[in-house]
Enzyme design. Structure first.
Site, mmCIF file in Angstrom:
data_model
loop_
_atom_site.group_PDB
_atom_site.id
_atom_site.type_symbol
_atom_site.label_atom_id
_atom_site.label_comp_id
_atom_site.label_asym_id
_atom_site.label_seq_id
_atom_site.Cartn_x
_atom_site.Cartn_y
_atom_site.Cartn_z
ATOM 1 N N HIS A 198 -43.949 20.891 44.595
ATOM 2 C CA HIS A 198 -44.802 21.950 44.060
ATOM 3 C C HIS A 198 -46.138 22.013 44.773
ATOM 4 C CE1 HIS A 198 -42.166 23.444 41.171
ATOM 5 N NE2 HIS A 198 -42.041 22.306 40.524
ATOM 6 N N ARG A 305 -31.824 27.316 58.145
ATOM 7 C CA ARG A 305 -31.266 26.002 58.488
ATOM 8 C C ARG A 305 -30.696 25.345 57.222
ATOM 9 N NH1 ARG A 305 -36.144 25.740 62.084
ATOM 10 N NH2 ARG A 305 -35.433 25.259 64.172
ATOM 11 N N ARG A 341 -27.150 29.768 58.978
ATOM 12 C CA ARG A 341 -26.520 28.923 59.985
ATOM 13 C C ARG A 341 -25.721 27.824 59.286
ATOM 14 N NH1 ARG A 341 -30.067 25.728 64.302
ATOM 15 N NH2 ARG A 341 -30.470 24.333 62.571
ATOM 16 N N GLU A 438 -27.111 27.149 72.753
ATOM 17 C CA GLU A 438 -28.083 26.070 72.963
ATOM 18 C C GLU A 438 -27.534 24.926 73.800
ATOM 19 O OE1 GLU A 438 -29.318 24.762 69.039
ATOM 20 O OE2 GLU A 438 -27.302 24.890 68.237
ATOM 21 N N ASN A 461 -34.853 25.142 71.531
ATOM 22 C CA ASN A 461 -35.215 23.733 71.295
ATOM 23 C C ASN A 461 -34.153 22.817 71.892
ATOM 24 O OD1 ASN A 461 -37.123 24.985 69.767
ATOM 25 N ND2 ASN A 461 -36.226 24.437 67.797
ATOM 26 N N ASP A 462 -32.906 23.129 71.595
ATOM 27 C CA ASP A 462 -31.823 22.315 72.147
ATOM 28 C C ASP A 462 -31.461 22.723 73.564
ATOM 29 O OD1 ASP A 462 -31.034 20.271 70.339
ATOM 30 O OD2 ASP A 462 -30.454 21.847 68.938
ATOM 31 N N ARG A 472 -35.703 15.988 73.079
ATOM 32 C CA ARG A 472 -36.748 16.878 72.576
ATOM 33 C C ARG A 472 -37.801 16.159 71.731
ATOM 34 N NH1 ARG A 472 -33.238 20.804 68.486
ATOM 35 N NH2 ARG A 472 -34.923 20.859 66.988
ATOM 36 N N CYS A 509 -34.313 32.016 68.656
ATOM 37 C CA CYS A 509 -34.903 31.454 67.437
ATOM 38 C C CYS A 509 -35.483 30.058 67.626
ATOM 39 C CB CYS A 509 -33.891 31.462 66.296
ATOM 40 S SG CYS A 509 -32.478 30.396 66.597
HETATM 41 C C1 PEP Z 1 -32.845 25.315 68.499
HETATM 42 O O1 PEP Z 1 -32.171 24.369 68.887
HETATM 43 O O2 PEP Z 1 -33.598 25.986 69.235
HETATM 44 C C2 PEP Z 1 -32.826 25.726 67.088
HETATM 45 C C3 PEP Z 1 -33.407 26.826 66.677
HETATM 46 O O3 PEP Z 1 -32.215 24.928 66.204
HETATM 47 P P1 PEP Z 1 -32.750 23.530 65.696
HETATM 48 O O4 PEP Z 1 -34.199 23.408 66.070
HETATM 49 O O5 PEP Z 1 -32.526 23.548 64.222
HETATM 50 O O6 PEP Z 1 -31.881 22.544 66.395
HETATM 51 MG MG MG Z 2 -30.570 23.531 67.771
#
Ligand code: PEP
Ligand code: MG
Length: 588
Positions: A198, A305, A341, A438, A461-462, A472, A509
């Site tokens: 909260h 997510r 997802r 990814e 990101n991946d 990462r 994303c």
């Molecule tokens: C990514 O990998 O860019 C992504 C959006 O997913 P996550 O960060 O949840 O692995």
């Molecule tokens: Mg990812």
């Protein structure tokens, strides 16, 4: 000039936690310690007197809560304030109250003992529930239990604190958070709690920077200490150095500058000056963020997510529970899109198997786990389909490596559709299925993969991690984690052009979408949809509305020819200057 990463990397006085509400503040600490309640177990002789005391305590608790409820409604709006309405209902529960009174009569014990025992039973039941919602409500009950006992003991609740402080506490109840906030609190820090606590949710509603889950902030920070709270990154600097203060003052000033007039962008379309509209959707990690999604003017949810539900619950919710969560989000965001997802577990995320993998990032994670655990996957697919009645849900598969995996996943989804038809359960027949792009092998095969699905979402990101072979989350190699490496931008370009060849939609994303430096380049590379954390949407929109798509395209064409990251970033920095667009890189 150093950046956030460098400042925090070398800081000796840093505490880290979960970034729960954005913003940067520098102020003095008010260490909020709560008295532990001592329960009197002794027997009583005057039952009538005890019942009268109970009635008075209940009356006083109700009065206090009514006051908190009206402050909350005024400060956060009726939806958020409903937490307190639920607490008021407990105070009015005739079954609970008469049970307490009956026990006072038969056991002749202090009312505080019976109240504690009786309400704790309620709590126990809720804590053991598998539903996240019920678990959360158990904390609310703790709050109400303490309130009644405190009033039975005729103790006062301490809510007077010095104005303009940053409150540091072990944990904070919703009532604490609301009442303390009235003293112009600049920030909240707690040892416990996650993004859905909260304190976190209320801080976001009230726009007060907040870091939760620090584990030991209350032991490392003393009352009156000066601290810097960075609610964007989840860091606290205790008794900061001159250099740190100077750095963060600079950031605060830039933030103020950037925020000026940002509100005007909330409802404006993210359209370039030459008329190209970009869809800016939101990434949602916890359902509590939905308010932020709406208030920041996102065009739907580009990434939900779902594995975060598992982090919260510590286990897999059953089909009905999942259906309820997804249907609720779908209705809240309607008529915009909700992209759910599938559980992206394994790797650095929710641990699914007990076995310690030597290379978890290259091991059993994402779609690979789902295909190996068909029941688990089917439960989620069925829940998503059952929640799809508004026809605004699309479903996305994480960490796709090969086309065969897509075939297998689609077969399972078809199986679920058939089952639901037989069971005469309605669902959206046309629900779109997409994939996260990814993994480099999937990027190379982008066109063929896109042909199999309805949409593509690039997870930078991946993708960067696997393309550059750089963990990462590993500081030792973070210099090689390069968003602007030519290999990365050429790969993104390849994915976008190949996907468009088969007329499928493509979005991005990963965190790169929220990097203001990256936005003109991404748009120039042909992305017409980006998904990012809700708090960054207005910043992105502001930049897009100052951009010319034609110029962004020329910028991307130029950048695609470079061979080093340095050349790319230098060219983009120049682009911002040439077009007189101010920006702060990675402010969030
Ligand atoms: C990514 O990998 O860019 C992504 C959006 O997913 P996550 O960060 O949840 O692995
Ligand atoms: Mg990812």
């Amino acid at each position: 000039m150093k950046n956030f990463k460098e400042i925090f990397k070398e800081a000796q006085n840093k505490i880290s936690g979960i970034a729960a509400a954005p913003g940067i503040v520098i102020s003095n600490v008010y260490l909020f310690t709560k008295e532990t309640l001592e329960i009197n177990h002794s027997s009583i002789t005057d039952v009538e007197e005890a019942k009268k005391n109970l009635d008075e305590a209940l009356f006083k608790s109700k009065k206090e809560l009514n006051k908190i409820f009206s402050i909350a409604k005024e400060r956060m709006g009726p939806t958020r304030a409903a937490i307190f309405e639920a607490q008021l209902m407990i105070l009015d529960d005739p079954i609970l109250i008469s049970k307490i009174k009956e026990r006072i009569e038969s056991e002749k014990k202090q009312p505080e003992y019976i109240v504690n025992d009786e309400i704790s039973k309620y709590q126990e039941m809720m804590i053991n529930s598998t539903e996240a919602y019920m678990k959360e409500r158990a904390h609310d009950i703790e709050d109400i239990k303490h309130r009644i006992i405190r009033n039975l003991q005729k103790k006062r609740w301490q809510s007077k604190i010095p104005n303009d402080s940053i409150v540091v506490s072990d944990s904070l109840t919703p009532a604490d958070t609301i009442l303390l906030s009235r003293h112009n609190v600049h920030g909240f820090i707690t040892d416990h709690g996650g993004l859905t606590s909260h304190a976190a949710i209320i801080s976001r509603s009230l726009n007060i920077p907040c870091v939760v889950g620090t584990h030991n902030a209350t032991t490392k920070i003393k009352d009156g200490d000066k601290i810097i709270v960075d609610g964007f990154h989840g860091y606290i600097l205790v008794n900061p150095t001159e250099e740190q203060i100077k750095f963060f003052h600079g950031k605060i000033n830039k933030l103020i500058e950037l925020q000026k007039g940002l509100e005007e962008f909330v409802h404006a379309p993210a359209k370039t000056i030459d008329g190209k509209e970009i869809i800016l959707a939101a990434n949602v990690d916890v359902t509590g963020e939905i308010d932020l999604v709406i208030t920041n003017g996102a065009k739907g949810i580009g990434l939900y997510r779902t594995e975060q539900i598992l982090e919260e619950l510590g286990e897999f919710p059953n089909e009905d529970e999942q259906t309820r969560i997804y249907a609720n989000l779908s209705s809240r965001i309607y008529p915009e899109w909700l992209t759910i997802r599938a559980f992206d577990i394994g790797g650095d995320k929710f641990k699914f198997v007990d076995y310690d993998e030597p290379n978890p990032f290259l091991g059993l994670r994402g779609l690979r786990i789902l295909l190996e655990n068909k029941t688990l996957f089917k439960t989620q697919v069925r829940a998503v389909l059952k929640a799809s009645k508004n026809k605004n849900i699309q479903f996305m598969l994480p960490l796709v490596t090969t086309i065969t995996e897509i075939h297998k996943a689609k077969e399972i989804i078809d199986e679920c559709r058939k089952e639901l038809r037989t069971e005469k359960i309605s669902f959206d027949k046309n629900m779109k299925i997409g994939i996260m792009l990814e993994v480099p092998s999937a990027a190379v095969m982008a066109r063929e993969l896109a042909n199999e699905v309805d949409f593509i979402s690039i997870g930078t990101n991946d993708l960067i991690q696997y393309l550059m072979a750089v963990d990462r989350g590993n500081d030792l190699v973070s210099d090689l984690y390069q968003e602007f490496n030519p290999a990365v931008i050429r790969t993104i370009h390849h994915i976008v052009t190949e996907t468009k060849k088969v007329h499928k939609s493509v979005s991005l994303c990963g965190e790169m979408a929220a990097d203001t430096l990256a936005i003109p380049l991404l748009i120039g590379l042909g992305l017409d949809s980006l998904s990012m954390s809700p708090a960054t949407i207005t910043y992105a929109k502001r930049i897009i509305r100052l951009l010319s798509f034609q110029k962004a395209k020329a910028l991307a064409d130029e950048c695609l020819k470079f061979t080093t990251e340095k050349e790319v970033t230098a060219r983009i920095e120049k682009f911002f200057k040439e077009n007189s667009i101010t920006r702060t890189r990675n402010i969030i």
